[in-house]
Enzyme design. Structure first.
Site, mmCIF file in Angstrom:
data_model
loop_
_atom_site.group_PDB
_atom_site.id
_atom_site.type_symbol
_atom_site.label_atom_id
_atom_site.label_comp_id
_atom_site.label_asym_id
_atom_site.label_seq_id
_atom_site.Cartn_x
_atom_site.Cartn_y
_atom_site.Cartn_z
ATOM 1 N N PRO A 78 0.823 -1.219 0.000
ATOM 2 C CA PRO A 78 0.000 0.000 0.000
ATOM 3 C C PRO A 78 0.859 1.272 0.000
ATOM 4 O O PRO A 78 0.368 2.340 -0.331
ATOM 5 C CB PRO A 78 -0.817 -0.104 1.286
ATOM 6 C CG PRO A 78 -0.753 -1.539 1.679
ATOM 7 C CD PRO A 78 0.574 -2.049 1.178
ATOM 8 N N GLU A 105 2.610 -9.457 8.062
ATOM 9 C CA GLU A 105 2.286 -8.098 8.520
ATOM 10 C C GLU A 105 3.203 -7.082 7.860
ATOM 11 O O GLU A 105 2.801 -5.982 7.531
ATOM 12 C CB GLU A 105 2.445 -8.048 10.048
ATOM 13 C CG GLU A 105 1.579 -7.021 10.734
ATOM 14 C CD GLU A 105 0.092 -7.262 10.507
ATOM 15 O OE1 GLU A 105 -0.622 -6.281 10.262
ATOM 16 O OE2 GLU A 105 -0.338 -8.442 10.575
ATOM 17 N N ARG A 143 -2.065 -8.446 -20.956
ATOM 18 C CA ARG A 143 -3.001 -8.031 -22.015
ATOM 19 C C ARG A 143 -2.362 -7.064 -23.002
ATOM 20 O O ARG A 143 -2.849 -6.917 -24.117
ATOM 21 C CB ARG A 143 -4.213 -7.313 -21.411
ATOM 22 C CG ARG A 143 -5.113 -8.134 -20.543
ATOM 23 C CD ARG A 143 -6.171 -7.237 -19.905
ATOM 24 N NE ARG A 143 -6.914 -6.483 -20.911
ATOM 25 C CZ ARG A 143 -7.837 -6.987 -21.695
ATOM 26 N NH1 ARG A 143 -8.169 -8.256 -21.577
ATOM 27 N NH2 ARG A 143 -8.436 -6.247 -22.588
ATOM 28 N N ASP A 158 -10.007 -0.286 -25.517
ATOM 29 C CA ASP A 158 -10.325 -0.506 -24.112
ATOM 30 C C ASP A 158 -10.527 0.783 -23.353
ATOM 31 O O ASP A 158 -9.900 1.793 -23.623
ATOM 32 C CB ASP A 158 -9.178 -1.256 -23.414
ATOM 33 C CG ASP A 158 -9.568 -2.677 -23.100
ATOM 34 O OD1 ASP A 158 -10.775 -2.939 -22.989
ATOM 35 O OD2 ASP A 158 -8.658 -3.504 -22.982
HETATM 36 N N1 4HQ Z 1 -0.745 -5.324 0.810
HETATM 37 N N2 4HQ Z 1 -1.594 -2.995 -3.154
HETATM 38 C C1 4HQ Z 1 0.971 -7.077 0.820
HETATM 39 C C2 4HQ Z 1 -1.691 -4.608 0.088
HETATM 40 C C3 4HQ Z 1 -1.412 -4.127 -1.276
HETATM 41 C C4 4HQ Z 1 -2.174 -3.174 -1.961
HETATM 42 C C5 4HQ Z 1 -1.000 -5.524 2.221
HETATM 43 C C6 4HQ Z 1 0.542 -5.740 0.292
HETATM 44 C C7 4HQ Z 1 -0.469 -6.824 2.726
HETATM 45 C C8 4HQ Z 1 1.214 -8.460 2.746
HETATM 46 N N3 4HQ Z 1 -0.418 -4.466 -2.079
HETATM 47 N N4 4HQ Z 1 0.860 -7.132 2.271
HETATM 48 N N5 4HQ Z 1 -3.256 -2.531 -1.543
HETATM 49 O O1 4HQ Z 1 -2.767 -4.374 0.584
HETATM 50 O O2 4HQ Z 1 -0.532 -3.774 -3.213
#
Ligand code: 4HQ
Length: 240
Positions: A78, A105, A143, A158
């Protein structure tokens, strides 16, 4: 789960026909201890487990030896760069991508510092693993590799390739439970159909995702439609 997702549909056929090569590796194969442990408790305390650096570094070292230097080593996170259609296009022009994923985590920061070339996020929500983001990215990127989607025209047309949302689609019957297909689509006037679709795509983008209009390449006619709708909005009137 990852292997199963890569076997079906457009991706499965692309692999079968040799257009792309997808390999899935089990991190536990790169551990050296008897119990094949890939995670450990966080220094400083706190909840959850942290992915250890050694198995990830060993895995990528092995890939360097067997498959050559990757163009990108990607970590779904994230905290990463937001994945968009534009980024998909960028990745599709690379020869060799590596995704690091797992259920944990966190991942030891030295992986991000010294192994990963780019952290990438598929959206602002929290998932329990990086596997689904990796699959989402692989799907969108594959794609765009020439030949993977049978009808190249459909990739070009698209949604998002033009920076706009898609226009509505209809198929038979022309009338269903009192709901009629717009007459222009039955008219056979290809120029008018194309124009109607552009107008609908623009209208939907204006209503649902006006943020996309900032980067969209628009014709003079499309700018006029937008100006009319904006004026109509100000008057509280129903725009056409
Ligand atoms: N993660 N976009 C991987 C995500 C995530 C997201 C949280 C990454 C948990 C283990 N990855 N860990 N949103 O939520 O890419």
């Amino acid at each position: 789960m990852v292997r199963a997702a890569l076997q079906d549909g457009v991706l499965g056929r692309a692999v079968e026909s040799g257009l792309i090569d997808l390999q899935v590796h089990d991190l536990r194969a790169f551990t050296t201890d008897r119990h094949k442990v890939v995670d450990d408790t966080p220094f400083g305390g706190g909840p959850g487990m942290v992915l250890k650096p050694e198995p990830l570094f060993r895995a990528v070292d092995t890939l360097r030896e067997t498959r050559g230097e990757p163009d990108l080593v990607l970590l779904p996170s994230p905290q990463g760069r937001r994945f968009t259609q534009q980024v998909a296009g960028e990745y599709s022009r690379k020869a060799h991508l590596v995704f690091l994923c797992g259920r944990y985590e966190g991942v030891d920061e030295r992986v991000s510092t010294a192994l990963v070339t780019e952290e990438v996020s598929i959206g602002d929500y929290v998932l329990s693993g990086g596997e689904l983001p990796a699959l989402v990215i692989v799907d969108a990127v594959a794609r765009l590799v020439p030949g993977v989607v049978g009808d190249a025209e459909s990739v070009v047309r698209d949604s998002f390739t033009r920076g706009l949302l898609d226009h509505p689609h209809y198929t038979r019957p022309a009338s269903f439970r009192g709901l009629d297909v717009p007459g222009v689509l039955l008219s056979g006037h290809h120029g008018e159909i194309e124009r109607w679709r552009r107008q609908q795509a623009l209208r939907r983008t204006f209503e649902r995702r006006p943020d996309l209009l900032e980067d969209a390449a628009l014709t003079d006619e499309e700018r006029q439609w937008l100006a009319r709708w904006k004026a109509g909005e100000n008057n509280g009137a129903q725009a056409s």
